[in-house]
Write a protein that holds these residues in place. Structure first.
Motif, PDB file in Angstrom:
ATOM      1  N   LEU A 326       0.773  -1.260   0.057  1.00 54.99           N
ATOM      2  CA  LEU A 326       0.142   0.000   0.076  1.00 54.99           C
ATOM      3  C   LEU A 326       0.996   1.170  -0.031  1.00 54.99           C
ATOM      4  CD1 LEU A 326      -3.126  -0.700   2.437  1.00 54.99           C
ATOM      5  CD2 LEU A 326      -3.084  -0.100   0.079  1.00 54.99           C
ATOM      6  N   ARG A 327       1.982   1.328   0.556  1.00 52.90           N
ATOM      7  CA  ARG A 327       2.886   2.353   0.895  1.00 52.90           C
ATOM      8  C   ARG A 327       3.689   2.673  -0.600  1.00 52.90           C
ATOM      9  NH1 ARG A 327       7.961   1.413   4.420  1.00 52.90           N
ATOM     10  NH2 ARG A 327       8.675   0.352   2.402  1.00 52.90           N
ATOM     11  N   ASP A 328       4.138   1.509  -1.102  1.00 50.26           N
ATOM     12  CA  ASP A 328       4.971   1.470  -2.286  1.00 50.26           C
ATOM     13  C   ASP A 328       4.320   1.748  -3.457  1.00 50.26           C
ATOM     14  OD1 ASP A 328       6.977   1.488  -0.401  1.00 50.26           O
ATOM     15  OD2 ASP A 328       7.519  -0.582  -0.848  1.00 50.26           O
ATOM     16  N   CYS A 329       3.346   1.022  -3.946  1.00 50.22           N
ATOM     17  CA  CYS A 329       2.489   0.981  -5.094  1.00 50.22           C
ATOM     18  C   CYS A 329       1.137   0.813  -5.077  1.00 50.22           C
ATOM     19  CB  CYS A 329       3.014  -0.345  -5.861  1.00 50.22           C
ATOM     20  SG  CYS A 329       2.962  -1.988  -4.925  1.00 50.22           S
ATOM     21  N   PRO A 330       0.441   1.991  -4.454  1.00 49.37           N
ATOM     22  CA  PRO A 330      -0.976   2.048  -4.217  1.00 49.37           C
ATOM     23  C   PRO A 330      -1.731   1.954  -5.455  1.00 49.37           C
ATOM     24  CG  PRO A 330      -0.187   4.185  -3.879  1.00 49.37           C
ATOM     25  CD  PRO A 330       1.067   3.375  -4.013  1.00 49.37           C
ATOM     26  N   GLU A 331      -1.201   2.428  -6.536  1.00 51.83           N
ATOM     27  CA  GLU A 331      -1.904   2.496  -7.730  1.00 51.83           C
ATOM     28  C   GLU A 331      -2.084   1.045  -8.059  1.00 51.83           C
ATOM     29  OE1 GLU A 331       2.369   2.778  -8.458  1.00 51.83           O
ATOM     30  OE2 GLU A 331       0.908   3.996  -7.328  1.00 51.83           O
ATOM     31  N   HIS A 332      -1.257   0.262  -7.888  1.00 51.39           N
ATOM     32  CA  HIS A 332      -1.051  -1.187  -8.528  1.00 51.39           C
ATOM     33  C   HIS A 332      -2.021  -1.933  -7.530  1.00 51.39           C
ATOM     34  CE1 HIS A 332       0.026  -5.250 -10.102  1.00 51.39           C
ATOM     35  NE2 HIS A 332       0.131  -5.552  -8.797  1.00 51.39           N
ATOM     36  N   GLN A 333      -2.060  -1.834  -6.558  1.00 49.30           N
ATOM     37  CA  GLN A 333      -3.086  -2.189  -5.434  1.00 49.30           C
ATOM     38  C   GLN A 333      -4.379  -2.008  -5.782  1.00 49.30           C
ATOM     39  OE1 GLN A 333      -1.464  -4.672  -3.711  1.00 49.30           O
ATOM     40  NE2 GLN A 333       0.208  -3.833  -4.822  1.00 49.30           N
ATOM     41  N   ALA A 334      -4.810  -0.567  -6.280  1.00 46.11           N
ATOM     42  CA  ALA A 334      -6.125  -0.342  -6.562  1.00 46.11           C
ATOM     43  C   ALA A 334      -6.397  -1.021  -7.743  1.00 46.11           C
ATOM     44  CB  ALA A 334      -5.994   1.235  -6.730  1.00 46.11           C
ATOM     45  N   ALA A 335      -5.578  -1.217  -8.587  1.00 48.10           N
ATOM     46  CA  ALA A 335      -5.915  -1.993  -9.841  1.00 48.10           C
ATOM     47  C   ALA A 335      -6.341  -3.349  -9.572  1.00 48.10           C
ATOM     48  CB  ALA A 335      -4.783  -1.883 -10.871  1.00 48.10           C
ATOM     49  N   VAL A 336      -5.625  -4.127  -8.560  1.00 50.00           N
ATOM     50  CA  VAL A 336      -6.025  -5.594  -8.110  1.00 50.00           C
ATOM     51  C   VAL A 336      -7.312  -5.510  -7.567  1.00 50.00           C
ATOM     52  CG1 VAL A 336      -5.446  -7.234  -6.557  1.00 50.00           C
ATOM     53  CG2 VAL A 336      -3.640  -6.121  -7.652  1.00 50.00           C
ATOM     54  N   VAL A 337      -7.756  -4.504  -6.614  1.00 52.42           N
ATOM     55  CA  VAL A 337      -8.918  -4.681  -6.266  1.00 52.42           C
ATOM     56  C   VAL A 337     -10.183  -4.193  -7.223  1.00 52.42           C
ATOM     57  CG1 VAL A 337     -10.660  -3.361  -4.720  1.00 52.42           C
ATOM     58  CG2 VAL A 337      -8.167  -3.725  -3.975  1.00 52.42           C
ATOM     59  N   ARG A 338      -9.854  -3.420  -8.107  1.00 55.70           N
ATOM     60  CA  ARG A 338     -10.850  -3.092  -9.160  1.00 55.70           C
ATOM     61  C   ARG A 338     -11.137  -4.353 -10.214  1.00 55.70           C
ATOM     62  NH1 ARG A 338      -8.776   1.221 -10.861  1.00 55.70           N
ATOM     63  NH2 ARG A 338      -9.834   2.849  -9.811  1.00 55.70           N
ATOM     64  N   THR A 339      -9.825  -5.028 -10.478  1.00 54.44           N
ATOM     65  CA  THR A 339     -10.024  -6.175 -11.145  1.00 54.44           C
ATOM     66  C   THR A 339     -10.994  -7.152 -10.485  1.00 54.44           C
ATOM     67  OG1 THR A 339      -7.822  -5.818 -12.349  1.00 54.44           O
ATOM     68  CG2 THR A 339      -9.058  -8.044 -12.097  1.00 54.44           C
ATOM     69  N   ALA A 340     -10.865  -7.381  -9.157  1.00 54.51           N
ATOM     70  CA  ALA A 340     -11.624  -8.201  -8.512  1.00 54.51           C
ATOM     71  C   ALA A 340     -13.139  -7.966  -8.588  1.00 54.51           C
ATOM     72  CB  ALA A 340     -10.991  -8.515  -7.035  1.00 54.51           C
ATOM     73  N   LEU A 341     -13.363  -6.576  -8.395  1.00 56.84           N
ATOM     74  CA  LEU A 341     -14.806  -6.058  -8.425  1.00 56.84           C
ATOM     75  C   LEU A 341     -15.263  -6.217  -9.914  1.00 56.84           C
ATOM     76  CD1 LEU A 341     -14.228  -2.811  -6.466  1.00 56.84           C
ATOM     77  CD2 LEU A 341     -15.343  -4.869  -5.588  1.00 56.84           C
ATOM     78  N   MET A 342     -14.832  -5.967 -10.797  1.00 53.98           N
ATOM     79  CA  MET A 342     -15.044  -6.099 -12.176  1.00 53.98           C
ATOM     80  C   MET A 342     -15.482  -7.617 -12.505  1.00 53.98           C
ATOM     81  SD  MET A 342     -12.842  -3.308 -14.366  1.00 53.98           S
ATOM     82  CE  MET A 342     -13.525  -3.898 -15.787  1.00 53.98           C
ATOM     83  N   ALA A 343     -14.711  -8.471 -11.845  1.00 60.51           N
ATOM     84  CA  ALA A 343     -14.756 -10.014 -12.377  1.00 60.51           C
ATOM     85  C   ALA A 343     -16.084 -10.594 -11.304  1.00 60.51           C
ATOM     86  CB  ALA A 343     -13.505 -10.680 -11.846  1.00 60.51           C
TER      87      ALA A 343
END
Length: 358
Positions: A326-343
């Protein structure tokens, strides 16, 4: 003149030319300065002084903090170089500028030695660490099998697992988590320990789990004042990770979940607490803020794994994030969550669960 012939007084003064402020006895010998001449120059009231065994300061005044740091590293590296070169550590060179901003000089080679403890934390920028001039001793980390003793301003700390040093102002310095453990090992003041551990997390120097791992490795978690500080550290790290999670959801346009809730089957068993839950998509997010304390780590991980398996059998997707990610790459973690929601639309409907405030 042979290589072993002592230099005249004029070349001796030329050695301390404002750049080269520290040399080992072996280095002086390569410049033609005999051991007897070195001893003469280091006599009381003389132009040089022996700062540590076999480490000579080439001026009569008090050493600067920078000179003390380099001297400790020269002392710690000396024996290793001597063994590799048949007793001559001439391969080690150090040139210390007269003052900050002076002429840039070659980076010295100190083998595997590195600054650790309070001095390292000061170099890392810790406000809670004392200023370098106030430190009576400087901790230096070396491999466990080194034959080296604590003396003068050099306190030798040994380890079986040498970390990779970080370069700070041209000096090899132990990583923050390791430096913290070595500092805490020498501290009995509970307030000082608490301030250092708190700054490590609040200042973004390292994650709580890394600190606790090093404290555990150093067998410091049996000390009550350290345990109390660690409890505060874990709580501090948890709060900071939650703030980063809230910020990630807000700044990356994710749907707002329900925060910090308990899940339960209707009329059935408790499924556990989660950090965030999107009911429409049946997606759970959990932060891994385990402290990695001795046997607790395996127990907590086993409980987490059972909960995750149970939720996934019910059709609920579990996204696992760490505070460091969350500290180092929040944009990537947001993409992971968004992918899970879209799936969610492509999955079978999940079991109905009751959401309760935690």
């Amino acid at each position: 003149m042979t290589h072993n012939t002592p230099l005249s007084p004029r070349p001796l003064h030329h050695l301390a030319d404002g750049r080269r402020r520290l040399m080992t006895v072996a280095q002086l010998r390569t410049h033609g300065v005999s051991a007897a001449e070195t001893n003469e120059q280091c006599r009381p009231g003389g132009p040089w002084q022996q700062l540590l065994p076999n480490v000579v300061l080439l001026h009569p005044g008090p050493p600067t903090s920078e000179e003390r740091l380099h001297a400790v590293l020269l002392y710690a590296a000396r024996e290793r170089a001597a063994g590799a070169n048949g007793g001559a550590s001439g391969g080690l060179t150090v040139s210390v500028p007269v003052q900050p901003g002076g002429e840039e000089t070659p980076t010295p080679a100190y083998g595997e030695a590195m600054i650790t403890g309070l001095a390292a934390l000061t170099l890392h920028g810790f406000c809670a660490a004392p200023p370098l001039p106030s430190l009576d001793v400087i901790d230096v980390l070396v491999p466990r099998l080194r034959r080296l003793r604590t003396t003068g301003c050099a306190r030798v700390v040994r380890t079986t697992a040498l970390p990779t040093a970080t370069q700070v102002t041209g000096l090899p310095v132990a990583p923050v988590a390791r430096a913290l453990a070595d500092a805490v090992a020498e501290l009995t003041d509970a307030g000082a320990v608490h301030r250092l551990l708190t700054e490590a997390v609040r200042g973004g120097h390292c994650e709580p789990a890394a600190v606790v791992r090093e404290l555990n490795r150093a067998r410091l978690l049996s000390r009550p004042h350290v345990v109390d500080a660690v409890d505060s550290l874990v709580a501090e790290g948890r709060a900071l990770a939650e703030q980063r999670l809230y910020r990630m959801v807000r700044e990356h346009g994710l749907p707002e979940p329900v925060w910090n809730v308990d899940l339960r089957l209707p009329g059935g068993p408790h499924l556990g607490g989660v950090d965030a839950y999107w009911p429409e998509q049946s997606v759970v997010l959990e932060l891994d803020t385990r402290a990695h304390r001795q046997q607790e780590d395996d127990t907590v991980w086993a409980q987490y794994a059972r909960k995750r398996e149970h939720l996934e059998r019910l059709g609920i997707t579990v996204v696992h994030l760490t505070p460091r990610k969350l500290r180092d790459c929040p944009e990537h973690q947001a993409a992971v969550v968004r992918t899970a929601l879209m799936a969610a639309g492509d999955r079978e409907p999940a079991a109905y669960v009751v959401v309760l405030p935690r």
